[in-house]
Scaffold this motif. Structure first.
Motif, PDB file in Angstrom:
ATOM      1  N   UNK A  37     -11.187 -71.705  61.601  1.00 54.49           N
ATOM      2  CA  UNK A  37     -12.000 -72.191  62.716  1.00 54.49           C
ATOM      3  C   UNK A  37     -13.193 -73.005  62.222  1.00 54.49           C
ATOM      4  N   UNK A  38     -13.709 -72.691  61.053  1.00 52.74           N
ATOM      5  CA  UNK A  38     -14.807 -73.493  60.496  1.00 52.74           C
ATOM      6  C   UNK A  38     -14.344 -74.931  60.264  1.00 52.74           C
ATOM      7  N   UNK A  39     -13.129 -75.088  59.774  1.00 54.19           N
ATOM      8  CA  UNK A  39     -12.586 -76.433  59.554  1.00 54.19           C
ATOM      9  C   UNK A  39     -12.312 -77.128  60.871  1.00 54.19           C
ATOM     10  N   UNK A  40     -11.756 -76.390  61.827  1.00 56.66           N
ATOM     11  CA  UNK A  40     -11.477 -76.954  63.150  1.00 56.66           C
ATOM     12  C   UNK A  40     -12.765 -77.415  63.810  1.00 56.66           C
ATOM     13  N   UNK A  41     -13.817 -76.611  63.688  1.00 54.14           N
ATOM     14  CA  UNK A  41     -15.105 -76.985  64.266  1.00 54.14           C
ATOM     15  C   UNK A  41     -15.674 -78.229  63.599  1.00 54.14           C
ATOM     16  N   UNK A  42     -15.520 -78.321  62.299  1.00 59.02           N
ATOM     17  CA  UNK A  42     -16.031 -79.488  61.581  1.00 59.02           C
ATOM     18  C   UNK A  42     -15.325 -80.765  62.028  1.00 59.02           C
ATOM     19  N   UNK A  43     -14.077 -80.620  62.473  1.00 56.52           N
ATOM     20  CA  UNK A  43     -13.310 -81.769  62.965  1.00 56.52           C
ATOM     21  C   UNK A  43     -13.543 -82.031  64.444  1.00 56.52           C
ATOM     22  N   UNK A  44     -14.324 -81.171  65.102  1.00 54.16           N
ATOM     23  CA  UNK A  44     -14.588 -81.343  66.529  1.00 54.16           C
ATOM     24  C   UNK A  44     -13.356 -81.123  67.387  1.00 54.16           C
ATOM     25  N   UNK A  45     -12.503 -80.181  66.995  1.00 57.97           N
ATOM     26  CA  UNK A  45     -11.246 -79.946  67.700  1.00 57.97           C
ATOM     27  C   UNK A  45     -11.291 -78.636  68.482  1.00 57.97           C
ATOM     28  N   UNK A  46     -10.358 -78.517  69.424  1.00 56.15           N
ATOM     29  CA  UNK A  46     -10.203 -77.297  70.208  1.00 56.15           C
ATOM     30  C   UNK A  46      -9.082 -76.450  69.613  1.00 56.15           C
ATOM     31  N   UNK A  47      -8.984 -75.192  70.086  1.00 55.88           N
ATOM     32  CA  UNK A  47      -7.943 -74.291  69.596  1.00 55.88           C
ATOM     33  C   UNK A  47      -7.390 -73.462  70.753  1.00 55.88           C
ATOM     34  N   UNK A  48      -6.154 -73.012  70.564  1.00 54.24           N
ATOM     35  CA  UNK A  48      -5.439 -72.289  71.622  1.00 54.24           C
ATOM     36  C   UNK A  48      -4.566 -71.224  70.966  1.00 54.24           C
ATOM     37  N   UNK A  49      -4.353 -70.116  71.708  1.00 51.77           N
ATOM     38  CA  UNK A  49      -3.461 -69.051  71.238  1.00 51.77           C
ATOM     39  C   UNK A  49      -3.020 -68.207  72.426  1.00 51.77           C
ATOM     40  N   UNK A  50      -2.095 -67.295  72.154  1.00 50.13           N
ATOM     41  CA  UNK A  50      -1.700 -66.285  73.137  1.00 50.13           C
ATOM     42  C   UNK A  50      -2.006 -64.913  72.556  1.00 50.13           C
ATOM     43  N   UNK A  51      -2.757 -64.113  73.291  1.00 41.21           N
ATOM     44  CA  UNK A  51      -3.063 -62.740  72.878  1.00 41.21           C
ATOM     45  C   UNK A  51      -2.005 -61.812  73.441  1.00 41.21           C
ATOM     46  N   UNK A  52      -1.454 -60.953  72.579  1.00 38.78           N
ATOM     47  CA  UNK A  52      -0.366 -60.087  73.011  1.00 38.78           C
ATOM     48  C   UNK A  52      -0.826 -58.695  73.438  1.00 38.78           C
ATOM     49  N   UNK A  53      -2.117 -58.410  73.290  1.00 36.90           N
ATOM     50  CA  UNK A  53      -2.624 -57.098  73.691  1.00 36.90           C
ATOM     51  C   UNK A  53      -4.107 -57.201  73.994  1.00 36.90           C
ATOM     52  N   UNK A  54      -4.656 -56.248  74.769  1.00 44.75           N
ATOM     53  CA  UNK A  54      -6.100 -56.247  75.029  1.00 44.75           C
ATOM     54  C   UNK A  54      -6.930 -56.149  73.746  1.00 44.75           C
ATOM     55  N   UNK A  55      -6.449 -55.409  72.746  1.00 43.34           N
ATOM     56  CA  UNK A  55      -7.185 -55.294  71.485  1.00 43.34           C
ATOM     57  C   UNK A  55      -7.285 -56.660  70.812  1.00 43.34           C
ATOM     58  N   UNK A  56      -6.161 -57.373  70.747  1.00 46.66           N
ATOM     59  CA  UNK A  56      -6.177 -58.714  70.163  1.00 46.66           C
ATOM     60  C   UNK A  56      -7.073 -59.653  70.963  1.00 46.66           C
TER      61      UNK A  56
END
Length: 203
Positions: A151-170
């Motif tokens: 995420x530090x690299x993604x932030x440095x590039x000014x990009x967004x990120x996406x995922x799917x969480x499979x549980x409330x803990x995640x």
């Protein structure tokens, strides 16, 4: 725990697949993509070998090791912006997919995979397809270290990120890293569904 982090190469494919299969084989979402119990671990590992090989072309695979040059203990598989692959579409060839999923389940598995693809935002983003930590290293902050690193690299590039969480803990873990719930991909009874999460470009 401080762990050495690096980028996987083709020499790490099987080790990465083994960690992913160990951690995620019993995940309900993965059961819908790769159903059945017979020879499950080896079939799931075969799926993840294809996933990791595809990500080495279409994205990046971060790995954590207990010590430099040591065995892989954590894996994060990222797909780069504009390089979309549904989870099973990235398998190298139909024979591997059929072997892992089974002929009778291939259509249903493809439909499930397509639901994931349809839920993704149109805005370009990095997609965390999978993250896992080996059993002996869980609870030591390895997953957080992998997330923080990329995420530090993604932030440095000014990009967004996406995922799917499979549980409330995640989901709670991802929220601590700036991801916010976006919607649901429902499963049977919806309690087995996934929460889609979005992290806008920072700064």
């Amino acid at each position: 725990m401080t762990v050495p982090l690096g980028v996987a190469t083709t020499a790490d494919v099987r080790a990465c697949a083994a960690v992913l299969a160990e951690a995620l084989a019993d995940d309900p979402a993965l059961h819908r993509l790769v159903p059945g119990e017979h020879d499950r671990h080896s079939r799931v590992a075969a799926v993840y070998e294809g996933t990791v090989r595809g990500a080495l072309v279409a994205g990046i695979v971060d790995v954590a090791r207990r010590e430099p040059g040591g065995p892989v203990i954590g894996v994060a598989v990222w797909e780069a912006p504009d390089r979309r692959r549904a989870p099973l579409v990235g398998l190298r060839g139909l024979p591997r997919a059929v072997g892992a999923v089974g002929v009778r389940n291939l259509r249903a598995s493809h439909a499930e995979s397509a639901r994931y693809a349809a839920a993704r935002p149109a805005t370009p983003h990095w997609y965390l397809t999978d993250i896992a930590v080996g059993g002996a290293a869980r609870g030591l902050g390895v997953g957080s270290a992998l997330l923080r690193h990329r995420l530090a690299t993604i932030d440095a590039d000014g990009a967004a990120a996406y995922l799917e969480a499979t549980s409330p803990v995640n989901q709670r873990l991802y929220e601590r890293f700036g991801f916010a719930p976006r919607g649901r991909i429902g499963g049977p009874g919806d309690d087995e569904g996934l929460t889609t999460m979005w992290r806008p470009a920072q700064g």
